[in-house]
Scaffold this motif. Structure first.
Motif, short mmCIF file in Angstrom:
data_model
loop_
_atom_site.label_atom_id
_atom_site.label_comp_id
_atom_site.label_asym_id
_atom_site.label_seq_id
_atom_site.Cartn_x
_atom_site.Cartn_y
_atom_site.Cartn_z
N HIS A 109 2.79 0.86 -21.86
CA HIS A 109 2.79 0.70 -23.31
C HIS A 109 4.20 0.62 -23.87
O HIS A 109 4.46 -0.14 -24.81
CB HIS A 109 2.02 1.85 -23.96
N ARG A 110 5.11 1.39 -23.29
CA ARG A 110 6.50 1.35 -23.76
C ARG A 110 7.09 -0.05 -23.57
O ARG A 110 7.83 -0.54 -24.43
CB ARG A 110 7.34 2.38 -23.01
N ALA A 111 6.78 -0.70 -22.45
CA ALA A 111 7.30 -2.04 -22.19
C ALA A 111 6.85 -3.02 -23.26
O ALA A 111 7.63 -3.89 -23.70
CB ALA A 111 6.85 -2.51 -20.81
N ILE A 112 5.61 -2.90 -23.70
CA ILE A 112 5.11 -3.78 -24.76
C ILE A 112 5.79 -3.47 -26.09
O ILE A 112 6.25 -4.37 -26.80
CB ILE A 112 3.58 -3.65 -24.89
N VAL A 113 5.88 -2.18 -26.42
CA VAL A 113 6.50 -1.79 -27.69
C VAL A 113 7.96 -2.25 -27.74
O VAL A 113 8.42 -2.81 -28.74
CB VAL A 113 6.39 -0.27 -27.90
N TYR A 114 8.68 -2.04 -26.65
CA TYR A 114 10.09 -2.40 -26.63
C TYR A 114 10.30 -3.92 -26.68
O TYR A 114 11.38 -4.38 -27.04
CB TYR A 114 10.77 -1.83 -25.38
N ALA A 115 9.26 -4.68 -26.33
CA ALA A 115 9.37 -6.14 -26.37
C ALA A 115 9.05 -6.70 -27.75
O ALA A 115 9.18 -7.91 -27.98
CB ALA A 115 8.41 -6.76 -25.35
N CYS A 116 8.68 -5.85 -28.70
CA CYS A 116 8.24 -6.34 -30.01
C CYS A 116 9.40 -6.85 -30.86
O CYS A 116 9.20 -7.64 -31.79
CB CYS A 116 7.46 -5.27 -30.77
N GLY A 117 10.62 -6.38 -30.57
CA GLY A 117 11.79 -6.87 -31.30
C GLY A 117 12.00 -6.24 -32.66
O GLY A 117 12.85 -6.70 -33.43
N ASN A 118 11.23 -5.20 -32.97
CA ASN A 118 11.37 -4.53 -34.27
C ASN A 118 11.91 -3.12 -34.04
O ASN A 118 11.18 -2.23 -33.64
CB ASN A 118 10.00 -4.47 -34.97
N PRO A 119 13.20 -2.90 -34.31
CA PRO A 119 13.81 -1.60 -33.99
C PRO A 119 13.21 -0.44 -34.78
O PRO A 119 13.17 0.69 -34.30
CB PRO A 119 15.29 -1.80 -34.34
N VAL A 120 12.72 -0.69 -36.00
CA VAL A 120 12.11 0.39 -36.79
C VAL A 120 10.80 0.83 -36.15
O VAL A 120 10.53 2.03 -35.99
CB VAL A 120 11.88 -0.07 -38.25
N LEU A 121 9.99 -0.14 -35.74
CA LEU A 121 8.72 0.18 -35.08
C LEU A 121 8.99 0.94 -33.78
O LEU A 121 8.31 1.93 -33.48
CB LEU A 121 7.93 -1.11 -34.81
N ILE A 122 9.97 0.47 -33.02
CA ILE A 122 10.31 1.12 -31.75
C ILE A 122 10.74 2.56 -31.97
O ILE A 122 10.31 3.47 -31.25
CB ILE A 122 11.42 0.34 -31.02
N ARG A 123 11.56 2.79 -33.00
CA ARG A 123 12.02 4.15 -33.31
C ARG A 123 10.86 5.07 -33.65
O ARG A 123 10.80 6.21 -33.19
CB ARG A 123 13.03 4.13 -34.47
N HIS A 124 9.94 4.57 -34.45
CA HIS A 124 8.80 5.40 -34.84
C HIS A 124 7.89 5.69 -33.65
O HIS A 124 7.35 6.79 -33.54
CB HIS A 124 8.01 4.72 -35.97
N TRP A 125 7.73 4.72 -32.79
CA TRP A 125 6.91 4.95 -31.58
C TRP A 125 7.58 5.99 -30.69
O TRP A 125 6.93 6.91 -30.19
CB TRP A 125 6.70 3.64 -30.83
N ASP A 126 8.88 5.86 -30.49
CA ASP A 126 9.62 6.84 -29.69
C ASP A 126 9.49 8.24 -30.30
O ASP A 126 9.35 9.23 -29.58
CB ASP A 126 11.10 6.46 -29.60
N TRP A 127 9.56 8.30 -31.62
CA TRP A 127 9.50 9.58 -32.31
C TRP A 127 8.18 10.30 -32.04
O TRP A 127 8.13 11.54 -32.01
CB TRP A 127 9.69 9.37 -33.81
#
Length: 222
Positions: free
Chosen positions: A147-165
């Motif tokens: 799932h992380r690989a898909i999220v990190y491929a989305c290209g949206n740093p705000v979305l990635i930050r919130h998912w990581d959080w």
């Protein structure tokens, strides 16, 4: 038997070196929770963590504040920081937010991943092997990495930050250890997502959302 101590995250000329210090400390404490160094009710001593990592108390304090917003620890005046008892209701709330984020992430990532799902296939293979070996921790690790690989491929740093959080990996592994939840039947459902990415499925976002919500539904019946 002594509990294995989590290693301090180290940068080796890669992206980790650009990670803020408090974020490295947060990861260190999270790994300590997952590894069993701290159990529910245990106190996490800010000064001790700072001495162990060779940092000031400021980044440790900031890291613990972030963990408190994630509801993994609680701070009591004059009593310090203690590890919280996790509940199924908390777990379901995490899955609800995660489902919304990953629905959007997979839709954004899909055009970028067309014809290039090799990394997802590697995690699928690892999940199958872990299932055969009965290694639930390894299954969980590769499931989250998928799932992380898909999220990190989305290209949206705000979305990635919130998912990581959200601390998806920590919540997944801690729920297995502390709440005795069952591990979702990973490989088969993940194969559907890979197939959807290959064919550019227009309903991929909904497929991902339902996939995540299955976790919440299973935890509800536990």
């Amino acid at each position: 038997m002594p509990v294995p101590q989590p290693a301090v995250p180290q940068g080796r000329g890669g992206p980790l070196e650009r990670v803020p210090l408090h974020e490295r400390v947060r990861r260190f404490v999270l790994e300590g929770l997952v590894a069993g160094r701290w159990e529910p009710g245990d106190r996490i001593v800010e000064r001790r963590v700072a001495l162990e990592l060779g940092v000031s108390q400021a980044p440790v304090r900031e890291a613990l504040r972030e963990l408190e917003t994630m509801e993994l620890v609680t701070s009591v005046p004059n009593k310090g920081v203690r590890v919280r008892e996790l509940t199924l209701d908390q777990l379901r709330d995490v899955y609800l937010v995660r489902a919304s984020l990953e629905r959007r992430a997979v839709m954004l990532a899909a055009p970028r991943m067309v014809g290039n799902v090799t990394v997802l296939e590697r995690h699928l293979l690892a999940m199958r092997r872990a299932a055969v070996d009965g290694d639930t921790d390894e299954q969980a690790l590769h499931g989250v990495a998928f799932h992380r690989a898909i999220v990190y491929a989305c290209g949206n740093p705000v979305l990635i930050r919130h998912w990581d959080w959200l601390g998806v990996e920590a919540w997944t592994r801690l729920s297995l250890r502390w709440l005795r939840t069952e591990l979702h039947d990973n490989a088969e459902d993940h194969e559907e997502i890979v197939a959807g990415l290959r064919r550019g499925d227009t309903h991929l976002g909904r497929l991902m959302e339902l996939h995540i919500m299955d976790y919440a539904n299973e935890s509800r019946s536990t």
